[in-house]
Design a protein around this motif. Structure first.
Motif, PDB file in Angstrom:
ATOM      1  N   ALA A   1       0.843  -1.161   0.110  1.00 41.56           N
ATOM      2  CA  ALA A   1       0.017   0.134  -0.210  1.00 41.56           C
ATOM      3  C   ALA A   1       0.714   1.159  -0.008  1.00 41.56           C
ATOM      4  O   ALA A   1       0.615   2.189  -0.761  1.00 41.56           O
ATOM      5  CB  ALA A   1      -1.044   0.018   1.215  1.00 41.56           C
ATOM      6  N   GLY A   2       1.967   1.259   0.903  1.00 39.70           N
ATOM      7  CA  GLY A   2       2.962   2.222   0.573  1.00 39.70           C
ATOM      8  C   GLY A   2       3.557   2.701  -0.604  1.00 39.70           C
ATOM      9  O   GLY A   2       3.703   3.776  -0.979  1.00 39.70           O
ATOM     10  N   LEU A   3       3.984   1.397  -1.282  1.00 38.13           N
ATOM     11  CA  LEU A   3       4.498   1.746  -2.654  1.00 38.13           C
ATOM     12  C   LEU A   3       3.538   1.890  -3.399  1.00 38.13           C
ATOM     13  O   LEU A   3       3.744   3.152  -4.527  1.00 38.13           O
ATOM     14  CB  LEU A   3       4.905   0.375  -2.998  1.00 38.13           C
ATOM     15  CG  LEU A   3       6.012  -0.433  -2.618  1.00 38.13           C
ATOM     16  CD1 LEU A   3       6.257  -1.702  -3.309  1.00 38.13           C
ATOM     17  CD2 LEU A   3       7.172   0.285  -2.729  1.00 38.13           C
TER      18      LEU A   3
ATOM     19  N   VAL B   1       1.198   2.452 -17.748  1.00 39.36           N
ATOM     20  CA  VAL B   1       0.604   1.898 -16.636  1.00 39.36           C
ATOM     21  C   VAL B   1       0.966   0.496 -16.606  1.00 39.36           C
ATOM     22  O   VAL B   1       1.238   0.102 -15.431  1.00 39.36           O
ATOM     23  CB  VAL B   1      -0.828   2.031 -16.704  1.00 39.36           C
ATOM     24  CG1 VAL B   1      -1.608   1.449 -15.499  1.00 39.36           C
ATOM     25  CG2 VAL B   1      -1.484   3.573 -16.786  1.00 39.36           C
ATOM     26  N   THR B   2       0.768  -0.313 -17.490  1.00 35.41           N
ATOM     27  CA  THR B   2       1.037  -1.831 -17.591  1.00 35.41           C
ATOM     28  C   THR B   2       2.482  -2.034 -16.950  1.00 35.41           C
ATOM     29  O   THR B   2       2.742  -3.030 -16.077  1.00 35.41           O
ATOM     30  CB  THR B   2       0.760  -2.310 -18.791  1.00 35.41           C
ATOM     31  OG1 THR B   2      -0.396  -1.924 -19.094  1.00 35.41           O
ATOM     32  CG2 THR B   2       0.798  -3.982 -19.053  1.00 35.41           C
ATOM     33  N   GLY B   3       3.515  -1.203 -17.464  1.00 35.31           N
ATOM     34  CA  GLY B   3       4.964  -1.536 -17.284  1.00 35.31           C
ATOM     35  C   GLY B   3       5.050  -1.111 -15.738  1.00 35.31           C
ATOM     36  O   GLY B   3       5.792  -1.843 -15.182  1.00 35.31           O
ATOM     37  N   THR B   4       4.446  -0.129 -15.133  1.00 35.60           N
ATOM     38  CA  THR B   4       4.384   0.228 -13.740  1.00 35.60           C
ATOM     39  C   THR B   4       4.106  -1.110 -12.877  1.00 35.60           C
ATOM     40  O   THR B   4       4.438  -1.147 -11.861  1.00 35.60           O
ATOM     41  CB  THR B   4       3.880   1.645 -13.528  1.00 35.60           C
ATOM     42  OG1 THR B   4       4.216   2.673 -14.347  1.00 35.60           O
ATOM     43  CG2 THR B   4       4.070   1.962 -12.038  1.00 35.60           C
TER      44      THR B   4
ATOM     45  N   ASN C   1      16.450  -5.603  -6.309  1.00 34.30           N
ATOM     46  CA  ASN C   1      17.700  -6.417  -5.987  1.00 34.30           C
ATOM     47  C   ASN C   1      18.683  -6.429  -7.508  1.00 34.30           C
ATOM     48  O   ASN C   1      19.927  -6.593  -7.464  1.00 34.30           O
ATOM     49  CB  ASN C   1      17.341  -7.887  -5.896  1.00 34.30           C
ATOM     50  CG  ASN C   1      16.709  -7.856  -4.514  1.00 34.30           C
ATOM     51  OD1 ASN C   1      16.901  -7.003  -3.466  1.00 34.30           O
ATOM     52  ND2 ASN C   1      15.956  -9.047  -4.260  1.00 34.30           N
ATOM     53  N   LEU C   2      17.865  -6.346  -8.714  1.00 36.06           N
ATOM     54  CA  LEU C   2      18.652  -6.413 -10.014  1.00 36.06           C
ATOM     55  C   LEU C   2      19.457  -5.159  -9.878  1.00 36.06           C
ATOM     56  O   LEU C   2      20.321  -4.861 -10.417  1.00 36.06           O
ATOM     57  CB  LEU C   2      17.579  -6.314 -11.155  1.00 36.06           C
ATOM     58  CG  LEU C   2      17.942  -6.323 -12.540  1.00 36.06           C
ATOM     59  CD1 LEU C   2      19.139  -7.185 -12.682  1.00 36.06           C
ATOM     60  CD2 LEU C   2      17.054  -6.231 -13.580  1.00 36.06           C
TER      61      LEU C   2
ATOM     62  N   PHE D   1       6.846  -7.237  -9.121  1.00 34.92           N
ATOM     63  CA  PHE D   1       8.158  -7.790  -8.744  1.00 34.92           C
ATOM     64  C   PHE D   1       8.973  -6.777  -8.474  1.00 34.92           C
ATOM     65  O   PHE D   1      10.362  -6.598  -8.666  1.00 34.92           O
ATOM     66  CB  PHE D   1       8.533  -8.457 -10.206  1.00 34.92           C
ATOM     67  CG  PHE D   1       7.827  -9.435 -10.820  1.00 34.92           C
ATOM     68  CD1 PHE D   1       7.814 -10.875 -10.571  1.00 34.92           C
ATOM     69  CD2 PHE D   1       6.968  -9.265 -11.827  1.00 34.92           C
ATOM     70  CE1 PHE D   1       7.319 -11.501 -11.083  1.00 34.92           C
ATOM     71  CE2 PHE D   1       6.134 -10.014 -12.488  1.00 34.92           C
ATOM     72  CZ  PHE D   1       6.256 -11.474 -12.205  1.00 34.92           C
ATOM     73  N   PHE D   2       8.714  -6.124  -7.588  1.00 37.63           N
ATOM     74  CA  PHE D   2       9.227  -4.824  -6.950  1.00 37.63           C
ATOM     75  C   PHE D   2      10.671  -5.245  -6.248  1.00 37.63           C
ATOM     76  O   PHE D   2      11.514  -4.541  -6.901  1.00 37.63           O
ATOM     77  CB  PHE D   2       8.531  -3.993  -5.989  1.00 37.63           C
ATOM     78  CG  PHE D   2       9.012  -2.607  -5.803  1.00 37.63           C
ATOM     79  CD1 PHE D   2       9.110  -1.483  -6.429  1.00 37.63           C
ATOM     80  CD2 PHE D   2       9.466  -2.450  -4.543  1.00 37.63           C
ATOM     81  CE1 PHE D   2       9.401  -0.261  -6.295  1.00 37.63           C
ATOM     82  CE2 PHE D   2       9.961  -1.065  -4.210  1.00 37.63           C
ATOM     83  CZ  PHE D   2      10.010  -0.100  -5.170  1.00 37.63           C
TER      84      PHE D   2
END
Length: 657
Positions: A178-180, A256-259, A271-272, A265-266
């Motif tokens: 929710a914070g994200l 929107v879809t990309g976000t 990490n990447l 997979f945030f």
């Protein structure tokens, strides 16, 4: 309390200075680049990878994805590029906008940018006065960079907040997903309000560098700025064509879809970034955020790039073109954005609309041809030609209004205003031609009513032959409107206009003789009125030719002005440089050959006797064989590759008709 208000006002002022600096930078680069940017967009091939690279390059150069997307929506609206090409450019624009983040992260925090800002601004100001070297157009670019650096320095100071005052931001991370989402929403709304994802990214970088913004929340806000950046495309598509709306819809859906995928997979995504960038986010958070912005847009483009055609197909099925849109009155399909103005964005679109206008007038000429040849009912032809004339009037009003607005843009220089003035002259002459077409059609109806059957048939054949001269003249002109013309073309086409005028005089003279011999006066007067109006249509066409600006430098004019040129058919001589040209290509002539040709062309239409030619070119006092003249005439015909240019008048001499 006073400190808080001071910081808020300082932030607002710094933000405004940042936006102004970015706009000045964008306009300065566009002004300096001239037509190269629009040429780059216009020459896109159907290759989706080329389209992506084009969008990336243009956005990286002008430092504004908003300007690029508005440009793309406009070009789709004007049918200059296809929806499939536009999708590829949008993908590339999203990657290109990340350049700003790297500029800020490298230069904004590694040294005192305020110290560099003042000298840079001074250099840009001095550059304004070097107009002879044509580098003054880049002055705004340097001053824009200076203001950008100055604004970043002020932002750092205004956002140098105490940890306690921004402790609430740390609590966002406790809200987990929710914070994200809240961070994405903040980035989206803020970017939509200021119309600049680059400015949002700069603020996020500044707050992160100060320790005011956590790494995860900063990443979410950057992702949200991608969604907010679509506001320019959406606003540009309002009231535009269905294809423009489809382009804006694809832009919104893509971002929107990309976000959403990135949010799903945030943690692996972060990490990447940690794996790519050395050190922890705390040690170099600005590089981490710039890298996240870049990697996100590259991965999103790679993910959707293979499905460009499928995306375009789905969009076309979802967003239909209504019958109301098909039957609507003419409205110029060009968007003039309020926050990204540049005269170079619209030249191709205006030229495209002028070409469409010329096509409408060509349809009207076709209706006249059908009327003269009695191929269709006159009442139907009159209705169709009147409808087309009304539409051309609307085009004239809309395009003229837009060009006048373009001439008042701050980036428009003297040369641009001359170009806009020429375009306005072209469309006004086209509109005059459409009026003449209507007038000719109505006069043709009167002529048919008053002419006797036998005389009507003879007169109509003369009118058809005369009208065909004008019709072919206009076909040539339409080609020049679309492709451009040179000064040599103007000179050659003036001969065509002269022949139309000459034919009018011959037809009117023959008509007056018929009246003297007892012909139907009313029918003959209507006939002469038709001849006069057809000739006036030719004048309108020649007006279009004169208004079109030459697109190349001609070797024909290299040694003088147009006043030094004499033309006949496809041959031109320059009396100052003493050179001859056939269809624009120089032909090498001997001294006597040039003098003989020049004498004949200067006396075009007149028969020059052998004696006159020998006296003027060879000085008759010399003993020469009479065959010398004939040999030189033969050589001229051979070199000019035109046997009909120089006519032989048996027993007298020669002439050029």
């Amino acid at each position: 309390m006073i400190t808080v208000i001071s910081q808020i006002l300082g932030f607002i002022g710094s933000l405004c200075l940042l936006l102004f600096g970015m706009e000045m930078l964008s306009n300065g680069i566009q002004k300096g680049a001239g037509n190269n940017l629009q040429s780059l967009l216009h020459k896109i091939s159907g290759n989706r990878f080329t389209a992506v690279l084009t969008g990336l390059a243009v956005t990286a150069i002008i430092q504004s994805s908003g300007a690029t997307t508005v440009m793309v929506v406009s070009f789709v609206n004007a049918e200059i590029i296809s929806l499939t090409q536009a999708i590829g450019i949008i993908f590339g624009a999203n990657i290109g906008t990340t350049v700003t983040a790297w500029i800020v992260s490298f230069f904004g925090f590694s040294f005192s940018i305020e110290a560099a800002a003042i000298p840079l601004f001074g250099f840009g100001f001095i550059l304004k006065y070097f107009k002879k070297f044509k580098i003054h157009n880049f002055a705004d670019c340097f001053m824009g960079f200076a203001l950008l650096f100055m604004a970043l320095g002020l932002l750092k100071n205004s956002m140098n907040l105490k940890p306690d005052s921004v402790s609430f931001l740390q609590k966002f991370q406790d809200l987990n997903f929710a914070g994200l989402l809240l961070g994405v929403l903040i980035g989206t709304v803020f970017t939509a309000l200021i119309h600049s994802s680059s400015a949002t990214t700069a603020i996020v970088l500044t707050m992160s560098a100060n320790g005011s913004l956590p790494w995860e929340l900063g990443a979410a806000m950057v992702l949200g700025s991608n969604i907010g950046s679509t506001v320019d495309a959406v606003m540009s598509s309002l009231g535009a064509s269905v294809n423009a709306k489809r382009t804006a819809a694809v832009h919104v859906a893509f971002n929107v879809t990309g976000t959403l995928i990135a949010l799903l997979f945030f943690q692996p995504f972060l990490n990447l970034i940690d794996l790519i960038v050395p050190g922890t986010p705390i040690q170099n958070i600005t590089i981490h955020i710039a890298m996240l912005h870049t990697v996100f847009n590259i991965l999103a483009a790679l993910l959707f790039l293979p499905f460009v055609k499928q995306i375009a197909s789905i969009t076309e099925k979802v967003i239909h073109e209504s019958q109301k849109e098909k039957d609507a009155h003419y409205k110029i399909p060009i968007i003039l954005p309020k926050n990204h103005v540049s005269k170079d964005l619209y030249t191709f679109q205006v030229q495209k609309e002028i070409t469409k206008m010329a096509g409408r007038v060509m349809d009207m000429m076709g209706y006249l041809n059908q009327g003269l040849n009695q191929q269709r009912d006159m009442a139907i032809l009159i209705d169709e030609i009147n409808a087309q004339e009304e539409y051309v009037d609307e085009m004239n009003h809309e395009i003229s209004w837009f060009l006048q607005k373009c001439s008042r843009l701050p980036t428009a220089n003297h040369s641009d205003r001359n170009n806009y003035s020429s375009m306005i002259s072209v469309i006004q002459n086209l509109e005059d031609l459409s009026d003449e077409c209507c007038s000719i059609m109505h006069s043709l109806c009167k002529f048919k009513k008053n002419a006797e059957s036998e005389s009507f048939k003879n007169h109509t054949e003369e009118l058809i032959e005369y009208f065909n001269q004008v019709y072919i003249f206009y076909e040539q002109t339409c080609t020049y409107i679309a492709l451009g013309l040179s000064e040599i073309d103007k000179v050659l086409l003036s001969d065509v206009e002269d022949r139309i005028d000459s034919t009018k005089r011959e037809l009117k003279k023959a008509s007056r003789k018929r009246i003297e011999n007892g012909s139907n006066v009313k029918a003959e007067l209507n006939y002469m009125d038709l001849v006069r109006k057809i000739e006036k249509a030719g004048d309108c066409i020649f007006g279009v030719i004169q208004a079109i600006q030459p697109n190349v430098e001609d070797s024909v004019l290299a040694d003088g002005s147009e006043k030094n040129l004499i033309s006949a058919q496809n041959v031109i001589i320059n009396t100052k440089s003493r050179k001859a040209f056939v269809s624009g290509k120089e032909v090498l002539l001997a001294v006597k050959e040039y003098e003989l040709l020049a004498l004949l062309m200067k006396n075009k239409g007149q028969v020059l006797t052998r004696k006159q030619l020998l006296e003027s070119v060879w000085n008759y006092d010399k003993e020469i064989e009479s065959r010398t003249l004939d040999v030189h005439i033969g050589l001229l015909r051979q070199k000019l590759n035109n046997q009909k240019l120089i006519e032989t008048v048996r027993g007298v001499g020669y002439r050029i008709s």
